[in-house]
Write a protein that holds these residues in place. Structure first.
Motif, PDB file in Angstrom:
ATOM      1  N   ALA A  98     -16.027  21.387  39.156  1.00 63.51           N
ATOM      2  CA  ALA A  98     -14.897  20.512  39.507  1.00 63.51           C
ATOM      3  C   ALA A  98     -14.214  21.331  40.288  1.00 63.51           C
ATOM      4  O   ALA A  98     -12.542  20.755  40.297  1.00 63.51           O
ATOM      5  N   GLY A  99     -13.503  23.117  39.946  1.00 58.29           N
ATOM      6  CA  GLY A  99     -12.320  23.296  40.502  1.00 58.29           C
ATOM      7  C   GLY A  99     -10.998  23.381  39.855  1.00 58.29           C
ATOM      8  O   GLY A  99     -11.183  22.905  38.881  1.00 58.29           O
ATOM      9  N   THR A 100     -10.571  22.432  40.126  1.00 58.16           N
ATOM     10  CA  THR A 100      -9.411  22.169  39.613  1.00 58.16           C
ATOM     11  C   THR A 100      -9.159  20.612  38.659  1.00 58.16           C
ATOM     12  O   THR A 100      -7.923  20.252  38.649  1.00 58.16           O
ATOM     13  N   GLY A 101     -10.010  20.163  39.666  1.00 59.08           N
ATOM     14  CA  GLY A 101     -10.506  18.654  38.649  1.00 59.08           C
ATOM     15  C   GLY A 101      -9.992  17.358  40.000  1.00 59.08           C
ATOM     16  O   GLY A 101      -9.554  16.327  39.039  1.00 59.08           O
ATOM     17  N   SER A 102      -9.401  17.584  41.136  1.00 54.38           N
ATOM     18  CA  SER A 102      -8.655  17.143  42.170  1.00 54.38           C
ATOM     19  C   SER A 102      -9.899  15.603  42.486  1.00 54.38           C
ATOM     20  O   SER A 102      -9.548  14.271  42.059  1.00 54.38           O
ATOM     21  N   VAL A 103     -11.028  16.176  42.587  1.00 55.07           N
ATOM     22  CA  VAL A 103     -12.279  14.626  42.808  1.00 55.07           C
ATOM     23  C   VAL A 103     -11.990  14.378  41.312  1.00 55.07           C
ATOM     24  O   VAL A 103     -12.449  12.790  40.964  1.00 55.07           O
ATOM     25  N   SER A 104     -12.244  14.809  40.268  1.00 55.46           N
ATOM     26  CA  SER A 104     -12.702  14.080  38.598  1.00 55.46           C
ATOM     27  C   SER A 104     -11.909  13.337  38.058  1.00 55.46           C
ATOM     28  O   SER A 104     -11.675  12.081  38.379  1.00 55.46           O
ATOM     29  N   VAL A 105      -9.782  14.122  38.533  1.00 55.54           N
ATOM     30  CA  VAL A 105      -9.243  12.828  38.429  1.00 55.54           C
ATOM     31  C   VAL A 105      -8.955  12.111  39.353  1.00 55.54           C
ATOM     32  O   VAL A 105      -8.835  10.731  38.176  1.00 55.54           O
ATOM     33  N   GLU A 106      -9.284  12.149  40.409  1.00 53.12           N
ATOM     34  CA  GLU A 106      -9.556  10.833  41.426  1.00 53.12           C
ATOM     35  C   GLU A 106     -10.289   9.829  40.827  1.00 53.12           C
ATOM     36  O   GLU A 106      -9.528   8.443  40.730  1.00 53.12           O
ATOM     37  N   ALA A 107     -11.361   9.857  40.412  1.00 53.08           N
ATOM     38  CA  ALA A 107     -12.807   8.756  40.297  1.00 53.08           C
ATOM     39  C   ALA A 107     -12.578   8.411  39.219  1.00 53.08           C
ATOM     40  O   ALA A 107     -12.505   7.445  38.878  1.00 53.08           O
ATOM     41  N   ALA A 108     -11.610   8.907  37.540  1.00 55.99           N
ATOM     42  CA  ALA A 108     -11.525   8.640  36.852  1.00 55.99           C
ATOM     43  C   ALA A 108     -10.268   7.759  36.955  1.00 55.99           C
ATOM     44  O   ALA A 108     -10.720   6.503  35.726  1.00 55.99           O
TER      45      ALA A 108
ATOM     46  N   LYS B 281      -7.811  21.091  32.599  1.00 52.43           N
ATOM     47  CA  LYS B 281      -7.584  20.233  31.662  1.00 52.43           C
ATOM     48  C   LYS B 281      -5.999  20.369  31.699  1.00 52.43           C
ATOM     49  O   LYS B 281      -5.290  18.852  31.143  1.00 52.43           O
ATOM     50  N   GLN B 282      -5.201  20.977  32.054  1.00 54.10           N
ATOM     51  CA  GLN B 282      -4.102  20.813  32.859  1.00 54.10           C
ATOM     52  C   GLN B 282      -3.856  19.323  32.704  1.00 54.10           C
ATOM     53  O   GLN B 282      -2.810  18.276  33.404  1.00 54.10           O
ATOM     54  N   ASN B 283      -4.799  19.129  34.358  1.00 53.53           N
ATOM     55  CA  ASN B 283      -4.555  18.262  35.228  1.00 53.53           C
ATOM     56  C   ASN B 283      -4.609  16.858  34.505  1.00 53.53           C
ATOM     57  O   ASN B 283      -4.737  15.575  34.909  1.00 53.53           O
ATOM     58  N   LYS B 284      -6.056  17.156  33.766  1.00 52.41           N
ATOM     59  CA  LYS B 284      -6.142  15.827  32.750  1.00 52.41           C
ATOM     60  C   LYS B 284      -5.470  15.144  32.212  1.00 52.41           C
ATOM     61  O   LYS B 284      -4.776  13.910  31.942  1.00 52.41           O
ATOM     62  N   GLU B 285      -4.847  16.005  31.539  1.00 49.24           N
ATOM     63  CA  GLU B 285      -3.386  15.514  30.680  1.00 49.24           C
ATOM     64  C   GLU B 285      -2.829  15.204  31.222  1.00 49.24           C
ATOM     65  O   GLU B 285      -1.791  14.135  30.907  1.00 49.24           O
ATOM     66  N   MET B 286      -2.325  15.837  32.741  1.00 54.62           N
ATOM     67  CA  MET B 286      -1.241  15.707  33.665  1.00 54.62           C
ATOM     68  C   MET B 286      -1.039  14.093  33.787  1.00 54.62           C
ATOM     69  O   MET B 286      -0.288  13.212  33.906  1.00 54.62           O
ATOM     70  N   PHE B 287      -2.629  13.974  34.200  1.00 59.36           N
ATOM     71  CA  PHE B 287      -2.642  12.272  34.733  1.00 59.36           C
ATOM     72  C   PHE B 287      -3.301  11.250  34.141  1.00 59.36           C
ATOM     73  O   PHE B 287      -3.301  10.162  34.515  1.00 59.36           O
ATOM     74  N   LYS B 288      -3.276  12.008  32.931  1.00 59.56           N
ATOM     75  CA  LYS B 288      -3.556  10.705  31.572  1.00 59.56           C
ATOM     76  C   LYS B 288      -4.974  10.179  31.709  1.00 59.56           C
ATOM     77  O   LYS B 288      -5.506   8.851  31.619  1.00 59.56           O
ATOM     78  N   ALA B 289      -6.365  11.355  31.684  1.00 60.33           N
ATOM     79  CA  ALA B 289      -7.080  10.678  32.279  1.00 60.33           C
ATOM     80  C   ALA B 289      -8.301  10.630  31.597  1.00 60.33           C
ATOM     81  O   ALA B 289      -9.483  11.400  31.012  1.00 60.33           O
ATOM     82  N   SER B 290      -8.038   9.576  30.758  1.00 50.60           N
ATOM     83  CA  SER B 290      -8.890   9.578  29.145  1.00 50.60           C
ATOM     84  C   SER B 290     -10.742   9.420  29.624  1.00 50.60           C
ATOM     85  O   SER B 290     -10.765  10.111  28.621  1.00 50.60           O
ATOM     86  N   ASN B 291     -10.431   9.432  30.450  1.00 50.98           N
ATOM     87  CA  ASN B 291     -11.986   8.690  30.432  1.00 50.98           C
ATOM     88  C   ASN B 291     -12.136  10.078  31.544  1.00 50.98           C
ATOM     89  O   ASN B 291     -14.286   9.568  31.518  1.00 50.98           O
ATOM     90  N   MET B 292     -12.118  10.906  30.946  1.00 55.60           N
ATOM     91  CA  MET B 292     -13.015  12.258  32.115  1.00 55.60           C
ATOM     92  C   MET B 292     -13.214  14.056  30.962  1.00 55.60           C
ATOM     93  O   MET B 292     -12.156  13.532  30.065  1.00 55.60           O
ATOM     94  N   GLU B 293     -14.064  13.748  30.326  1.00 56.91           N
ATOM     95  CA  GLU B 293     -14.491  14.610  29.792  1.00 56.91           C
ATOM     96  C   GLU B 293     -15.306  16.451  30.406  1.00 56.91           C
ATOM     97  O   GLU B 293     -15.478  15.844  31.897  1.00 56.91           O
ATOM     98  N   ILE B 294     -14.372  16.939  30.285  1.00 57.19           N
ATOM     99  CA  ILE B 294     -14.729  18.744  30.901  1.00 57.19           C
ATOM    100  C   ILE B 294     -16.470  19.318  29.997  1.00 57.19           C
ATOM    101  O   ILE B 294     -15.967  19.401  28.451  1.00 57.19           O
TER     102      ILE B 294
END
Length: 687
Positions: free
Chosen positions: A540-550, A572-585
């Motif tokens: 997932a790297g920085t999580g850019s794909v994960s965040v957009e998908a979420a 973790k930082q990007n998940k919190e910043m974008f409030k992607a609560s349906n994203m699990e690391i």
């Protein structure tokens, strides 16, 4: 002796008559004007019907197409033009014509609040002096004529049937948005009162349609609200037509004509006495077992619909949760504290003497109710299931909040995982159904940071009713024993872009490689995520794909698999910043990190650590139909993937190589800054 009966009309009387004809085994067919009318007939157990409006010539053709010798006209009393066409066709074909008339009398006489008029034109003249909101309860047929006669269409609201034709007529009449209230009756006095108050009506317009049309409930509601009611008189009554018959007279004629014995006819009529319930719960020739599933509304018996009261009065046994059946006072039949479909089936199997069971559920069974699952089980066991909706606590809550139903989204977190934060993020007005007050408090604390107001509605419709704003510093309500709803308002949702997509510079990046914006956009398009997707972002790297998908939909569950510590911190930082609560690391290396995860519907592979084949095998073992998108930067990775394709159960790959350049300013010029070419390979597993 006659051969077959043709019944015209999608009215309650028509459905009751069809039920009697099925019970008497009299061959018949029912003609209804709309597909919606056909759906209602089908729900009552009627399978012999035709759909479509017909003129006299088309009716003659229908009569001649089969061995029809009797035609029963049970159309609406205001459908005078249709009755004229039916009469004409019967006269020309020589078949017997019977008019099934409705008793349209009201329980009120004319006074200062209730005005009876003879024509639509007279009604419009009565409405013109009114300054406030006009609520039309006349159906959709003559809406355009009514709005054309009123000077200000913006103050007109109409309640119509929830079908495409009715709504289209509303639009043609100049109504839009909240002015169109699409609902299926019957409607109780309380529901009419709630609607009048919701739209702020100063006058209602209705027709003299009698008990079947809910006339008294409309007039009682208008009086309770202190507003005028204009009633258009029954045109058949005005014409002093004497050629009509009540339903008993029609059945007596048909029984004699078709050789049905008097004892059988009396049994059929006595079983329901021609009541409206016959239209909703007729006997079904395909199944002798029948059960009614009904919503009892949010509070006491004052919220019971007429249809529910009729079903309860006919019941010989009632099922439901203890908290629900305890509300049914004065009903002297066995009440069994069971509400699951399998439990009800087992009880009725062991106690076969009960023939008219009713199962009751809190609120409205159309909204997040256990009735849905119970119906599936009962139908699988051979029961004919008849459903009766109830008044929802959501309706009462919105009345207090002064928010329209069309402006909210409703989600259930009752006994299930629900990404409430995700819904709050994208909805200005959200109603949440929690499991209990403790669950409500937990949800409120989770979403508080995303909202500007949270309101709790407790035990709506009861003497315990409370409506209050959530205060995180005051948690005394947590242990209250009753049920509640949550209303969350997020004004920022209106500012959320509808196009989607996040630019690279919005992410926290560090030194970890990131799937670039252009490649990410195409890859997500190729993934074609569905609303309930289970999505793996592998590497997932920085999580850019994960965040957009979420952020695509709150229901999507995203699992971000990453092994590197620096990347995990960014995730973790990007998940919190974008409030992607349906994203699990998920920390670990694929495929080992995938073992305990739920089966994926979609997967994105941005990095494989040399385990490409085993990752693909694991994904496809979990779901042979998974859709997979792979990004390859190097020729070696591309070659490895193409080798795997030859050995794995996937279809022909979709291969796209993307070159893109961004231009940056250098001195007085703009120079191309190329992004590395990337292969985007899409694989679809074979089921």
């Amino acid at each position: 002796m006659s051969s077959k009966v043709l019944v015209f009309g999608g009215t309650t009387e028509g459905r009751v008559l069809a039920g009697y004809l099925r019970d008497a085994k009299i061959p018949h067919e029912v003609s209804v004007a709309t597909e919606y009318g056909g759906e209602i007939l089908r729900d009552t157990g009627e399978n012999s019907f035709v759909v479509g409006r017909k003129n006299a010539k088309e009716i003659m053709k229908l009569i001649k197409s089969d061995d029809f010798t009797v035609v029963v006209d049970s159309t609406h009393p205001f459908a005078t033009a249709v009755s004229k066409e039916i009469k004409s066709a019967c006269k020309k074909t020589g078949v017997t014509y019977l008019r099934l008339k409705r008793n349209t009398d009201a329980g009120f006489d004319s006074d200062k609040l209730t005005v009876f008029v003879d024509t639509l034109e007279d009604a419009i003249s009565e409405l013109l002096p009114e300054k406030g909101v006009v609520l039309l309860l006349t159906g959709s047929k003559e809406l355009e004529k009514i709005t054309a006669g009123l000077s200000d269409v913006s103050r007109v609201y109409a309640r119509v049937l929830p079908n495409e034709e009715s709504i289209s007529k509303c639009v043609d009449a100049g109504l839009k948005g909240k002015q169109i209230i699409a609902m299926q009756g019957p409607f109780s006095r309380q529901m009419n009162v709630a609607l009048i108050k919701e739209v702020g009506a100063s006058v209602i317009l209705t027709k003299e349609s009698g008990k079947t049309g809910g006339l008294d409930e409309k007039l009682e509601a208008a009086r309770e609200c202190g507003i005028r009611a204009v009633v258009i008189r029954d045109p058949e009554k005005l014409a002093d037509s004497c050629d009509g018959h009540d339903i008993r007279e029609v059945m007596e004629y048909l029984a004699k004509d078709f050789g049905v014995s008097s004892s059988d006819l009396n049994r059929i009529l006595r079983s329901d006495s021609g009541s409206d319930a016959k239209a909703t719960a007729p006997s079904n020739q395909k199944s002798e077992k029948s059960i009614v599933l009904a919503g009892v509304g949010p509070g006491d018996s004052s919220f019971f619909t007429n249809e529910l009261q009729e079903a309860l009065s006919n019941a010989d046994i009632i099922f439901g949760a203890e908290s629900v059946i305890s509300r049914l006072e004065g009903i002297n039949v066995p009440k069994i504290s069971k509400y699951r479909g399998d439990e009800i089936c087992e009880f009725l199997r062991e106690n076969s003497e009960f023939k008219r069971p009713v199962a009751v559920f809190s609120g409205d069974i159309s909204l997040c109710s256990g009735a849905k699952k119970a119906a599936e089980i009962l139908e699988s066991k051979g029961f004919n299931v008849v459903t009766i909706p109830g008044i929802s606590s959501v309706t009462l809550f919105l009345k207090v909040l002064r928010v329209g139903l069309e402006d909210v989204r409703i989600v259930s977190a009752h006994g299930r995982n629900c990404n409430v934060s995700g819904y709050v993020r994208e909805c200005e007005n959200l109603i949440v159904l929690p499991s209990d007050m403790a669950d409500a408090a937990k949800i409120c604390r989770e979403i508080e940071q995303y909202t500007d107001k949270i309101v709790i509605g407790y035990e709506l419709g009861t003497c315990e009713e409370k409506v209050f704003e959530f205060d995180n510093n005051e948690d005394s309500f947590v242990n209250l024993p009753g049920k509640c709803l949550i209303y969350a308002h997020n004004a920022e949702a209106l500012l959320r872009p509808v196009s989607g997509g996040i630019s690279d510079d919005e992410f926290i990046r560090g030194k970890t490689p990131m799937t670039k914006e252009e490649i990410r956009t195409i890859s997500l398009r190729k993934l074609a995520l569905t609303p309930n997707a289970v999505f793996y972002d592998i590497g997932a790297g920085t999580g850019s794909v994960s965040v957009e998908a979420a952020l695509t939909a709150p229901e999507i569950r995203v699992y971000s698999i990453e092994k590197k510590d620096t990347a995990l911190a960014l995730l973790k930082q990007n998940k919190e910043m974008f409030k992607a609560s349906n994203m699990e690391i998920i920390e670990g290396t694929a495929p080992d990190a995938l073992v305990d995860l739920p089966a994926p519907t979609h997967a994105f592979i941005g990095g494989s650590s040399g385990n490409m084949k085993s990752i693909l095998e694991t994904v496809l073992e979990k779901n042979r139909g998974a859709r997979i998108v792979i990004n390859c930067v190097t020729a070696e990775t591309f070659s490895e993937v193409m080798g795997c394709v030859q050995e794995l159960p996937v279809g022909e790959p979709d291969i796209l190589q993307v070159w893109a350049s961004r231009h940056k300013k250098v001195g007085g010029y703009h120079m191309a800054d190329a992004i590395n070419p990337v292969y985007i390979i899409t694989l679809q597993g074979k089921q």
